[in-house]
Scaffold this motif. Structure first.
Motif, PDB file in Angstrom:
ATOM      1  N   ARG A  14      62.142  45.556  49.238  1.00 34.89           N
ATOM      2  CA  ARG A  14      60.967  44.673  49.216  1.00 34.89           C
ATOM      3  C   ARG A  14      60.956  43.739  48.001  1.00 34.89           C
ATOM      4  N   PRO A  79      58.529  44.348  33.950  1.00 35.18           N
ATOM      5  CA  PRO A  79      57.698  45.523  33.620  1.00 35.18           C
ATOM      6  C   PRO A  79      58.138  46.226  32.331  1.00 35.18           C
ATOM      7  N   SER A  81      60.957  47.771  31.546  1.00 43.35           N
ATOM      8  CA  SER A  81      61.429  49.119  31.879  1.00 43.35           C
ATOM      9  C   SER A  81      62.679  49.530  31.100  1.00 43.35           C
TER      10      SER A  81
ATOM     11  N   ALA B  85      54.742  50.375  27.467  1.00 38.53           N
ATOM     12  CA  ALA B  85      55.120  49.614  28.664  1.00 38.53           C
ATOM     13  C   ALA B  85      55.632  50.622  29.680  1.00 38.53           C
ATOM     14  N   GLY B  87      56.993  50.255  32.714  1.00 41.75           N
ATOM     15  CA  GLY B  87      58.288  49.973  33.332  1.00 41.75           C
ATOM     16  C   GLY B  87      58.359  50.404  34.785  1.00 41.75           C
ATOM     17  N   PHE B  88      57.259  50.229  35.523  1.00 36.36           N
ATOM     18  CA  PHE B  88      57.288  50.554  36.952  1.00 36.36           C
ATOM     19  C   PHE B  88      57.648  49.320  37.761  1.00 36.36           C
ATOM     20  N   TYR B  89      58.264  49.551  38.917  1.00 38.75           N
ATOM     21  CA  TYR B  89      58.635  48.453  39.802  1.00 38.75           C
ATOM     22  C   TYR B  89      57.498  48.264  40.811  1.00 38.75           C
ATOM     23  N   LEU B  92      57.775  48.765  44.620  1.00 40.26           N
ATOM     24  CA  LEU B  92      58.005  50.105  45.168  1.00 40.26           C
ATOM     25  C   LEU B  92      56.725  50.944  45.085  1.00 40.26           C
TER      26      LEU B  92
END
Lengths: 241, 314
Positions: A14, A79, A81, B85, B87-89, B92
């Motif tokens: 997605r 984000p 990450s 932070a 850091g999640f997508y 998803l």
């Protein structure tokens, strides 16, 4: 390594990168579809398929690689990450190597899609105008081999773009380099020095002179893999502040 | 008690700036250790060095006895972290995000259900993270930190962005963690109240230096006893109490009389009250004030801040 690779593939779910992977080859196919419909006489398969490969190698591939590497890198930069990923108990080089393999795999899929969708578009247009059905043999092996060389010659360009995209959290450096590289490859297409220019190496796979093909292929693939290894080592060693 | 986290002279410079200056801290096993300091004091830099994200300029850090500098991966296996932070997508779902980390850690799929249940997020696991509130992301981050049940949890500002109910839930949750899971929790915060209500141990960092560390209850017990006063004429009260062996300050609630450590609290209160009444000062309220973390914090950071201000004016 397989676990890290599977994670990279699942991140595409997605995502905009997945949309791009389908959109860019589709645009070439759509262009081919309308070109055939506006034709006056039937053309050989070779013309349609090599034109598609040419458009891909000349313009769409450099632009797609610019966008793809930026999107893939921004999945982590956006984000923030990196801190989470880099704190996990696994060698950091695997994170970057998996990302590189994933980007190359997506480019390979896009290359295959370009051939497949172009074939489909030409067939569909020929159904609408049967008198324009392509003539001559459909030499899949030859088209696939040429596309394969385009892919291999593009590895240096992919490595440079991915390195910049992962190194800088901002979109801008990667876009500037990608747009700049594409610009110079378009305005100086026939320059002999193009074989040494990473953004022109893929299109040189369609050159008539063997030395151009061999030089661009050797540099694009060989130097590309070396730069990819260098980028992986550099990114995994540097601190992300 | 053995140390879950231990640092020795941990230092980190950024150019000429010492962000962390010779921090030697000890976090006992099964403690909830509140790492307290104002913004920019060096908390996050210290946590990043504990996680192996930044290399120390000097000093060392050990997690459950494993040296982070020598064996980052070995130390990383002992830690789960929630960083500022997340850091999640966003593309998803919560479950899919957890599954990525689970795969990287090589854990069984049942771990996802377990950690989602612990943070009460089972019902929201199939929603995309892009649709999560900040509080839900925070809880998902906590769930991710707990994947594989690591013995140490490092949480950077875990109540950031939570609403009052969420903060209260998080406090309860963090307090109960050592008993429920046997984990040691190191949580950083700049909020005194949050640490006071959650932590069993504290470390106060000020300008990169660890200025105080210890068990919170013991530190409070060591504080000089205080008497809170509300009177009609504070200036007159000050003059009356000049002869008493105490230090008089004032805060938003009124006057505060700080006694010498070990002084008889009740006798002092009676004497103060008596002298004020005899002098004609009307006393509206008088009573012992329980020692607070704020008092401890002010004690250890204010003298340094004052000294720094003085240095600047010389």
């Amino acid at each position: 390594m397989l676990a890290v690779l599977s994670v990279e593939i699942r991140k595409l779910n997605r995502s905009l990168a997945a949309v791009l992977a389908v959109a860019a080859p589709s645009l070439i196919a759509v262009f081919g579809f309308f070109m055939l419909l506006r034709g006056k006489a039937a053309q050989p398969w070779e013309m349609w398929m090599l034109s598609a490969i040419g458009i891909w190698a000349f313009f769409m591939l450099p632009m797609s690689v610019t966008a793809l590497t930026a999107l893939v890198a921004h999945m982590e930069h956006g984000p923030k990450s990196w801190d989470h990923l880099r704190s996990l108990p696994l060698p950091r080089w695997r994170l970057y190597a998996a990302k590189a393999v994933m980007v190359l795999a997506v480019v390979a899929i896009m290359s295959v899609l370009t051939l497949a969708l172009t074939w489909g578009a030409v067939m569909l247009a020929a159904t609408i105008k049967p008198d324009l059905t392509p003539t001559g043999p459909f030499e899949l092996g030859r088209y696939a081999a040429t596309m394969g060389k385009v892919f291999l010659a593009a590895i240096l360009m992919v490595s440079i773009q991915l390195w910049i995209a992962l190194r800088f959290a901002s979109f801008v450096p990667g876009l500037v380099v990608g747009i700049g590289g594409t610009f110079f490859s378009v305005v100086a297409t026939s320059a002999k020095q193009g074989v040494f220019f990473p953004w022109q190496m893929p299109v040189n796979m369609l050159a008539a002179e063997a030395w151009r093909v061999n030089t661009a292929l050797g540099l694009g693939c060989g130097l590309g893999l070396f730069v990819l290894a260098l980028a992986t080592a550099h990114l995994s060693r540097r601190e992300v502040l | 008690m053995a140390a879950a986290i231990e640092t020795e002279g941990l230092t980190r410079r950024f150019g000429k700036h010492r962000a962390v200056d010779a921090v030697s801290m000890t976090v006992p096993e099964r403690a909830v250790y509140g790492f307290l300091g104002r913004n920019g004091a060096g908390k996050t830099t210290t946590l990043k060095m504990l996680l192996g994200l930044l290399k120390p300029t000097a000093g060392s850090a050990r997690i459950c006895g494993v040296d982070v500098g020598r064996d980052r991966i070995g130390a990383g296996r002992k830690v789960g972290a929630l960083l500022e932070a997340h850091g999640f997508y966003g593309n998803l779902t919560g479950r899919e995000n957890l599954d990525l980390t689970r795969t990287l850690l090589g854990l069984p799929t049942t771990e996802i259900d377990r950690v989602l249940e612990v943070v009460d997020m089972t019902d929201n696991g199939r929603r995309r993270v892009a649709d999560y509130s900040l509080g839900m992301r925070q809880r998902l981050g906590l769930a991710r930190a707990m994947l594989g049940a690591p013995p140490v949890l490092i949480l950077d500002e875990p109540t950031n962005g939570l609403d009052p109910d969420g903060i209260a839930d998080m406090r309860r949750f963090l307090r109960s963690l050592p008993d429920r899971t046997g984990a040691t929790v190191l949580l950083s915060s700049h909020l005194l109240g949050e640490i006071e209500q959650t932590a069993t141990h504290i470390g106060i960092v000020h300008d990169g230096r660890l200025v105080l560390e210890g068990e919170l209850a013991a530190l409070k017990a060591d504080l000089a006893p205080e008497i809170g006063l509300r009177v009609d004429d504070p200036d007159r009260a000050r003059r009356v109490l000049k002869g008493h062996d105490l230090t008089l300050t004032s805060d938003a609630a009124g006057l505060v009389a700080r006694l010498r450590p070990g002084a008889d609290h009740e006798a002092a209160t009676a004497a103060v009250n008596s002298d004020l009444v005899h002098a004609g000062v009307r006393v509206f309220a008088i009573g012992p004030r329980s020692p607070s973390l704020e008092g401890i914090y002010r004690n250890v950071t204010a003298p340094r801040a004052a000294a720094e201000r003085q240095m600047e004016t010389v």
